[in-house]
Motif scaffolding. Structure first.
Motif, mmCIF file in Angstrom:
data_model
loop_
_atom_site.group_PDB
_atom_site.id
_atom_site.type_symbol
_atom_site.label_atom_id
_atom_site.label_comp_id
_atom_site.label_asym_id
_atom_site.label_seq_id
_atom_site.Cartn_x
_atom_site.Cartn_y
_atom_site.Cartn_z
ATOM 1 N N ARG A 1 47.810 68.279 -51.322
ATOM 2 C CA ARG A 1 46.672 68.201 -50.404
ATOM 3 C C ARG A 1 47.080 68.343 -48.929
ATOM 4 O O ARG A 1 46.214 68.319 -48.052
ATOM 5 C CB ARG A 1 45.930 66.875 -50.610
ATOM 6 N N LEU A 2 48.372 68.442 -48.638
ATOM 7 C CA LEU A 2 48.799 68.554 -47.244
ATOM 8 C C LEU A 2 48.273 69.820 -46.578
ATOM 9 O O LEU A 2 48.176 69.884 -45.348
ATOM 10 C CB LEU A 2 50.323 68.503 -47.145
ATOM 11 N N ARG B 1 48.103 69.025 -39.630
ATOM 12 C CA ARG B 1 48.676 68.178 -38.579
ATOM 13 C C ARG B 1 49.702 67.200 -39.148
ATOM 14 O O ARG B 1 50.602 66.744 -38.429
ATOM 15 C CB ARG B 1 47.555 67.414 -37.875
ATOM 16 N N TYR B 2 49.599 66.883 -40.406
ATOM 17 C CA TYR B 2 50.476 65.877 -41.006
ATOM 18 C C TYR B 2 51.886 66.403 -41.270
ATOM 19 O O TYR B 2 52.741 65.657 -41.748
ATOM 20 C CB TYR B 2 49.844 65.340 -42.283
ATOM 21 N N ARG B 3 52.135 67.666 -40.957
ATOM 22 C CA ARG B 3 53.491 68.195 -41.005
ATOM 23 C C ARG B 3 53.959 68.606 -39.607
ATOM 24 O O ARG B 3 54.878 69.401 -39.459
ATOM 25 C CB ARG B 3 53.574 69.378 -41.974
ATOM 26 N N GLU C 1 49.397 77.101 -51.117
ATOM 27 C CA GLU C 1 49.574 77.687 -49.796
ATOM 28 C C GLU C 1 50.973 77.336 -49.297
ATOM 29 O O GLU C 1 51.197 76.244 -48.767
ATOM 30 C CB GLU C 1 48.515 77.172 -48.819
ATOM 31 N N PRO C 2 51.913 78.246 -49.466
ATOM 32 C CA PRO C 2 53.286 77.975 -49.007
ATOM 33 C C PRO C 2 53.297 77.652 -47.507
ATOM 34 O O PRO C 2 52.590 78.286 -46.721
ATOM 35 C CB PRO C 2 54.026 79.286 -49.301
ATOM 36 N N TRP C 3 54.098 76.655 -47.151
ATOM 37 C CA TRP C 3 54.173 76.250 -45.748
ATOM 38 C C TRP C 3 55.489 76.725 -45.153
ATOM 39 O O TRP C 3 56.564 76.374 -45.638
ATOM 40 C CB TRP C 3 54.062 74.733 -45.630
ATOM 41 N N ILE C 4 55.377 77.514 -44.116
ATOM 42 C CA ILE C 4 56.559 77.991 -43.404
ATOM 43 C C ILE C 4 56.473 77.486 -41.978
ATOM 44 O O ILE C 4 55.603 77.913 -41.203
ATOM 45 C CB ILE C 4 56.641 79.529 -43.415
#
Length: 502
Positions: free
Chosen positions: A49-50, A55-57, A166-169
């Motif tokens: 869910r991030l 903003r939480y990363r 959704e990959p986070w880069i």
């Protein structure tokens, strides 16, 4: 483009210290089927869910020399296992033990070198229940529609909803030179920001009041309240940076029965119950309660039926449909029904006249728009002078249908409001699925008996209940000698043990 903190968020960040942590939070109680709880599922759910809360990363990066407000940058070393932590209560795992742990957790400031949030999964609560405690800095939820990570993991069905992967880069952070150049460019494009830079450099939050000069009559009201300060009270004595927390539940049906008997609002009933609890608590402590004694509460309220109108704040943020009232609470009144009528009259006068200490002035003052009324109330409280009020009271209506987290039903949700500087007590309440849940935050040394205060709230509600089968409220008050007596209201005192297990 640089993602810069708003003026208000930056001011709160600079004003924060070890004795005044600027985070809000909550306690969610889950009741999984025996043998079905899996901690790893909670962690995986939060991870999935991030994407809803980018903003939480991100972490806060300060501009060298404070030439501009801090900026948000992606945390290239983001570690979910640092933010989500596992703990357990010693047997038998009572609510009192959980409250004690929550008090200690909310006393600790968040690590500014990392994203400003933490979540604790606490096992061992009596009845096989699980507690999830979250802490989030004000700056993390600074716009209407922003989603808190604790809300992001909740679902309407046992089976968690699936979201696309959704990959986070992470975006590489800017250099110090980049930050300085961007800050200078921002000041050049918006000269008014120079005032904010100078103000923040001096860490002078009070000077932001000048921004509301154009608000006219609302400013006059704010000045009047400051010149005519709140009564002196034990609630305005800060002795430490450590906190105590207490939780309590009452049936929403009881609150509605009282409302129907008197034509009051649910908010009026809750304020009257808190007023009654304050009276009993003061008498039990041996404090003087004279016919002229009052306590002043800051009460932020959502504007019902007032969606965002499309107006914007000077920094581009949407206007928040929330107003805040300063209400004198009639703790001197011994009759509970008269207290309710006095509270209803006071709130009605505010609503009819529009003389809220909030509205346009507070929006100009803070430019804030957090997703929950509790967060908003804490932000308002932090910006207004401690001379204006004795305690903060927030009330946010919640969903009246069951929610789930990782397949486990949510049986309780207690809001956690922080203490503003110079305050010793904050009361937050929310309704959820047939219950009203109170979360009380107190200065650990100033109010060591906060658990008794929580019980007094239940007693105050019970005083107002109509007599069975009559619909008539007797309005009989307890004698002062009975305040806090162990035998008082067994029904109320058992509520903490049994209420959340319904």
């Amino acid at each position: 483009m640089t993602d810069r903190l708003s003026a208000t968020d930056a001011a709160f960040l600079y004003a924060e210290d070890a004795s005044t942590p600027m985070h809000v939070g909550g306690v969610v109680i889950l009741h999984p089927e025996p043998g079905t709880f899996d901690y790893r599922e909670i962690v995986d759910l939060i991870s999935a869910r991030l994407s809803l809360v980018p903003r939480y990363r991100q972490r806060v990066r300060f501009v060298p020399g404070r030439l501009g407000r801090p900026v948000w940058v992606d945390d290239e070393d983001f570690d979910l296992t640092y933010h989500v932590r596992r703990s357990a209560l010693p047997k038998p795992g009572t609510m009192s033990t959980l409250d004690e742990l929550v008090g200690r957790l909310i006393s600790r400031p968040l690590d500014r070198a990392r994203p400003l949030w933490e979540m604790y999964v606490i096992e061992g609560l009596e009845g096989g229940r699980i507690a999830i405690v979250n802490k989030t800095h004000h700056a993390m939820v600074d716009r209407i529609g922003a989603v808190d990570v604790a809300a992001a993991i909740l679902d309407l069905a046992r089976r968690p909803r699936r979201l696309p992967d959704e990959p986070w880069i992470p975006v590489p952070p800017p250099s110090d030179i980049d930050l300085v150049v961007d800050a200078v460019a921002d000041i050049a494009s918006r000269p008014s920001d120079l005032v904010d830079v100078l103000r923040l450099a001096a860490a002078d939050i009070g000077s932001t009041v000048s921004k509301v000069a154009r608000a006219g009559v609302d400013v006059v009201e704010m000045v009047r309240r400051t010149v005519n300060p709140a009564p002196r009270s034990v609630l305005n004595v800060t002795k430490s940076g450590q906190r105590r927390f207490a939780s309590f539940r009452v049936d929403l049906a009881d609150v509605k029965a009282i409302r129907a008997a008197h034509g009051a609002s649910v908010n009026d009933v809750l304020l009257a119950a808190i007023t009654g609890a304050l009276r009993t608590w003061l008498l039990a402590r041996g404090e003087a309660v004279t016919p002229t004694t009052t306590l002043r509460a800051l009460v932020p309220m959502s504007v019902k039926g007032s969606p965002v109108t499309g107006d914007e704040e000077p920094d581009g943020g949407p206007v928040n449909p929330v107003v805040s009232y300063v209400v004198d609470m009639p703790v001197a009144e011994p009759n509970p029904v008269m207290r309710l009528h006095q509270v209803s009259f006071a709130m009605g006068a505010h609503l009819e006249s529009g003389r809220q200490v909030g509205a346009d002035s507070l929006l100009e003052l803070g430019r804030f728009a957090p997703p929950t009324l509790h967060a908003l109330g804490a932000r308002v409280a932090g910006q207004l002078s401690g001379r204006m009020y004795n305690l903060l009271i927030t009330n946010a209506p919640g969903p009246q249908l069951p929610l789930f987290a990782a397949g486990s039903p949510v049986v309780a949700m207690y809001p956690v409001a922080p203490l503003a500087k110079g305050q010793a007590l904050a009361v937050a309440c929310t309704s959820y699925n047939g219950g009203v849940f109170f979360g009380l935050t107190a200065d650990r040394d100033a109010i060591p008996d906060i658990e008794e205060f929580a019980v007094h709230i239940g007693e105050a509600v019970e005083e107002l209940l109509p007599a069975p089968g009559t619909g008539v409220v007797t309005g009989r008050s307890r004698p002062a000698s009975a305040a806090g007596r162990p035998g008082t209201s067994a029904r109320v005192r058992s509520a903490r043990r049994l209420g959340e297990q319904k």
